[in-house]
Design a protein around this motif. Structure first.
Motif, PDB file in Angstrom:
ATOM      1  N   MET A   1       0.834  -1.210   0.000  1.00 21.93           N
ATOM      2  CA  MET A   1       0.000   0.000   0.000  1.00 21.93           C
ATOM      3  C   MET A   1       0.865   1.254   0.000  1.00 21.93           C
ATOM      4  N   ALA A   2       2.018   1.205   0.691  1.00 22.09           N
ATOM      5  CA  ALA A   2       2.889   2.389   0.756  1.00 22.09           C
ATOM      6  C   ALA A   2       3.382   2.772  -0.634  1.00 22.09           C
ATOM      7  N   HIS A   3       3.756   1.765  -1.439  1.00 16.25           N
ATOM      8  CA  HIS A   3       4.243   2.052  -2.790  1.00 16.25           C
ATOM      9  C   HIS A   3       3.131   2.648  -3.640  1.00 16.25           C
ATOM     10  N   GLU A   4       1.906   2.164  -3.440  1.00 22.27           N
ATOM     11  CA  GLU A   4       0.779   2.657  -4.225  1.00 22.27           C
ATOM     12  C   GLU A   4       0.522   4.127  -3.930  1.00 22.27           C
ATOM     13  N   TYR A   5       0.593   4.502  -2.632  1.00 22.41           N
ATOM     14  CA  TYR A   5       0.362   5.892  -2.270  1.00 22.41           C
ATOM     15  C   TYR A   5       1.516   6.778  -2.728  1.00 22.41           C
ATOM     16  N   SER A   6       2.742   6.263  -2.711  1.00 24.02           N
ATOM     17  CA  SER A   6       3.888   7.063  -3.147  1.00 24.02           C
ATOM     18  C   SER A   6       3.798   7.361  -4.634  1.00 24.02           C
ATOM     19  N   LEU A   7       3.179   6.467  -5.397  1.00 27.51           N
ATOM     20  CA  LEU A   7       3.027   6.710  -6.824  1.00 27.51           C
ATOM     21  C   LEU A   7       2.108   7.912  -7.072  1.00 27.51           C
ATOM     22  N   LEU A   8       1.065   8.025  -6.264  1.00 31.01           N
ATOM     23  CA  LEU A   8       0.156   9.157  -6.394  1.00 31.01           C
ATOM     24  C   LEU A   8       0.777  10.443  -5.862  1.00 31.01           C
ATOM     25  N   GLY A   9       1.778  10.321  -4.993  1.00 32.08           N
ATOM     26  CA  GLY A   9       2.411  11.510  -4.450  1.00 32.08           C
ATOM     27  C   GLY A   9       1.643  12.044  -3.256  1.00 32.08           C
ATOM     28  N   CYS A  10       2.119  13.166  -2.722  1.00 27.95           N
ATOM     29  CA  CYS A  10       1.507  13.756  -1.537  1.00 27.95           C
ATOM     30  C   CYS A  10       0.286  14.594  -1.891  1.00 27.95           C
ATOM     31  N   SER A  11       0.121  14.923  -3.153  1.00 23.96           N
ATOM     32  CA  SER A  11      -0.967  15.800  -3.559  1.00 23.96           C
ATOM     33  C   SER A  11      -2.308  15.108  -3.416  1.00 23.96           C
ATOM     34  N   ALA A  12      -3.295  15.885  -2.983  1.00 25.56           N
ATOM     35  CA  ALA A  12      -4.670  15.380  -2.933  1.00 25.56           C
ATOM     36  C   ALA A  12      -5.376  15.598  -4.264  1.00 25.56           C
ATOM     37  N   ASN A  13      -4.680  16.258  -5.197  1.00 19.33           N
ATOM     38  CA  ASN A  13      -5.277  16.578  -6.499  1.00 19.33           C
ATOM     39  C   ASN A  13      -4.923  15.488  -7.504  1.00 19.33           C
ATOM     40  N   CYS A  14      -5.547  14.329  -7.356  1.00 20.92           N
ATOM     41  CA  CYS A  14      -5.217  13.191  -8.212  1.00 20.92           C
ATOM     42  C   CYS A  14      -6.248  13.034  -9.323  1.00 20.92           C
ATOM     43  N   VAL A  15      -5.741  12.774 -10.533  1.00 17.15           N
ATOM     44  CA  VAL A  15      -6.582  12.597 -11.716  1.00 17.15           C
ATOM     45  C   VAL A  15      -6.329  11.201 -12.276  1.00 17.15           C
ATOM     46  N   LEU A  16      -7.394  10.475 -12.520  1.00 14.35           N
ATOM     47  CA  LEU A  16      -7.284   9.146 -13.130  1.00 14.35           C
ATOM     48  C   LEU A  16      -7.771   9.205 -14.564  1.00 14.35           C
ATOM     49  N   VAL A  17      -6.919   8.759 -15.501  1.00 12.26           N
ATOM     50  CA  VAL A  17      -7.297   8.628 -16.911  1.00 12.26           C
ATOM     51  C   VAL A  17      -7.220   7.134 -17.219  1.00 12.26           C
ATOM     52  N   TYR A  18      -8.379   6.515 -17.339  1.00 16.30           N
ATOM     53  CA  TYR A  18      -8.460   5.052 -17.365  1.00 16.30           C
ATOM     54  C   TYR A  18      -9.092   4.562 -18.666  1.00 16.30           C
ATOM     55  N   GLY A  19      -8.589   3.415 -19.139  1.00 22.47           N
ATOM     56  CA  GLY A  19      -9.165   2.792 -20.327  1.00 22.47           C
ATOM     57  C   GLY A  19      -8.307   1.629 -20.782  1.00 22.47           C
ATOM     58  N   ALA A  20      -8.790   0.935 -21.800  1.00 22.04           N
ATOM     59  CA  ALA A  20      -8.012  -0.162 -22.369  1.00 22.04           C
ATOM     60  C   ALA A  20      -6.785   0.395 -23.090  1.00 22.04           C
ATOM     61  N   LYS A  21      -5.848  -0.466 -23.401  1.00 20.90           N
ATOM     62  CA  LYS A  21      -4.650  -0.033 -24.107  1.00 20.90           C
ATOM     63  C   LYS A  21      -5.004   0.429 -25.526  1.00 20.90           C
ATOM     64  N   ASN A  22      -4.197   1.371 -26.017  1.00 17.94           N
ATOM     65  CA  ASN A  22      -4.348   1.907 -27.379  1.00 17.94           C
ATOM     66  C   ASN A  22      -5.701   2.603 -27.594  1.00 17.94           C
ATOM     67  N   THR A  23      -6.150   3.308 -26.585  1.00 16.89           N
ATOM     68  CA  THR A  23      -7.383   4.089 -26.729  1.00 16.89           C
ATOM     69  C   THR A  23      -7.106   5.587 -26.754  1.00 16.89           C
ATOM     70  N   GLY A  24      -5.834   5.990 -26.656  1.00 17.43           N
ATOM     71  CA  GLY A  24      -5.504   7.404 -26.732  1.00 17.43           C
ATOM     72  C   GLY A  24      -5.482   8.130 -25.397  1.00 17.43           C
ATOM     73  N   ARG A  25      -5.272   7.406 -24.316  1.00 19.52           N
ATOM     74  CA  ARG A  25      -5.258   8.044 -22.993  1.00 19.52           C
ATOM     75  C   ARG A  25      -4.172   9.112 -22.883  1.00 19.52           C
ATOM     76  N   LYS A  26      -2.970   8.776 -23.335  1.00 16.21           N
ATOM     77  CA  LYS A  26      -1.879   9.756 -23.250  1.00 16.21           C
ATOM     78  C   LYS A  26      -2.106  10.939 -24.188  1.00 16.21           C
ATOM     79  N   ASP A  27      -2.712  10.685 -25.344  1.00 13.00           N
ATOM     80  CA  ASP A  27      -3.050  11.794 -26.252  1.00 13.00           C
ATOM     81  C   ASP A  27      -4.013  12.760 -25.581  1.00 13.00           C
ATOM     82  N   VAL A  28      -5.003  12.214 -24.882  1.00 16.53           N
ATOM     83  CA  VAL A  28      -5.975  13.053 -24.189  1.00 16.53           C
ATOM     84  C   VAL A  28      -5.286  13.911 -23.136  1.00 16.53           C
ATOM     85  N   ILE A  29      -4.393  13.309 -22.353  1.00 16.35           N
ATOM     86  CA  ILE A  29      -3.666  14.058 -21.316  1.00 16.35           C
ATOM     87  C   ILE A  29      -2.823  15.154 -21.947  1.00 16.35           C
TER      88      ILE A  29
END
Length: 266
Positions: A1-29
């Motif tokens: 769990m500690a590693h999972e929270y460290s990935l999100l960082g200390c910020s409470a301003n977290c954004v999730l961009v979720y979807g299957a692979k090759n759907t353009g998630r990074k393009d949207v960001i």
């Protein structure tokens, strides 16, 4: 769990961009935040999702700035224990679900995610993005009505975006990347820094004042173009009631010579 929270960082301003692979998630960001390139990282488990990378970005508006942690992810291969997974999902203040309307399986991925974990989301911004990747010659496999019904059931807003040059089809209206940007700027992020008016330059202050005046002018114009039914008639009637009454004419009637006295006023 500690590693999972460290990935999100200390910020409470977290954004999730979720979807299957090759759907353009990074393009949207990249297009939302004006980034040139996004680098991935080693996949990490975040509850029911597998994080493919995280981007730190400062969101600036006219009134505040906020440090965001933006995570793009795909479905996790291993179904986690419910309670810790729900705790992680509640950390996201904004959730963008991305699918390709030409690929039915990408939409099925979102349906499965919402069916299993939709109740755990407590995000203030919930957007479902139909991202067409320039495949206009192919017939869409996902009907807009079906996608909109799914969004309605789970409290998401459906937004259509096209890839080619950021151009939108004429029937998209006020959708696309501008709508996604507007939604992310309109929310009040848990951690933000207000921009005091005293820190603005004279030029910036005049620009903000000009923007406000333009908004008021547009509002007044819309009021004039769309008057309230019956308002004009009501104003006229009220004006009539307030007009002073005209003095009545006095008519003298002479009944001929008489010893009874002077003529009487009618």
């Amino acid at each position: 769990m500690a590693h999972e929270y460290s990935l999100l960082g200390c910020s409470a301003n977290c954004v999730l961009v979720y979807g299957a692979k090759n759907t353009g998630r990074k393009d949207v960001i990249r297009r939302i935040f004006g980034l040139e390139e996004i680098c991935g990282s080693e996949p990490a488990s975040l509850g029911p999702i597998s994080a493919q990378g995280v981007v730190r970005h400062t969101l600036w508006t006219k009134y505040y700035n906020a440090e965001l942690s933006i995570v793009w992810a795909t479905p996790a291969e291993v179904v986690p224990c419910p309670d810790p997974a729900r705790e992680l999902l509640r950390r996201f203040h904004a959730v963008l679900l991305v699918y390709n309307p030409q690929k039915a399986e990408s939409f099925s991925t979102l349906k499965s995610f919402l069916a299993g974990w939709g109740s755990a989301l407590s995000a203030d911004v919930c957007l479902c993005v139909s991202y067409s990747r320039g495949e206009r010659t192919r017939q869409p496999q996902v009907a807009i009505s079906e996608a909109q019904e799914l969004c309605l059931d789970h409290g998401f807003e459906h937004v259509r975006v096209e890839k080619e040059g950021g151009c939108l089809s004429p029937d998209l209206g006020e959708e696309g990347i501008p709508r996604l940007q507007q939604a992310l700027q309109a929310t009040l992020w848990p951690e933000h820094t207000r921009i005091p008016s005293s820190s603005l330059s004279a030029c910036e202050y005049r620009q903000l004042a000009s923007d406000d005046e333009e908004d008021e002018a547009v509002s007044e114009k819309e009021d004039c173009e769309h008057p309230v039914p019956g308002l004009e008639e009501a104003v006229k009637e009220e004006g009539k009631e307030r007009l002073p009454e005209k003095p009545r004419a006095v008519v003298l009637v002479t009944c001929g010579a008489s010893s009874a006295g002077p003529p009487l006023a009618a």
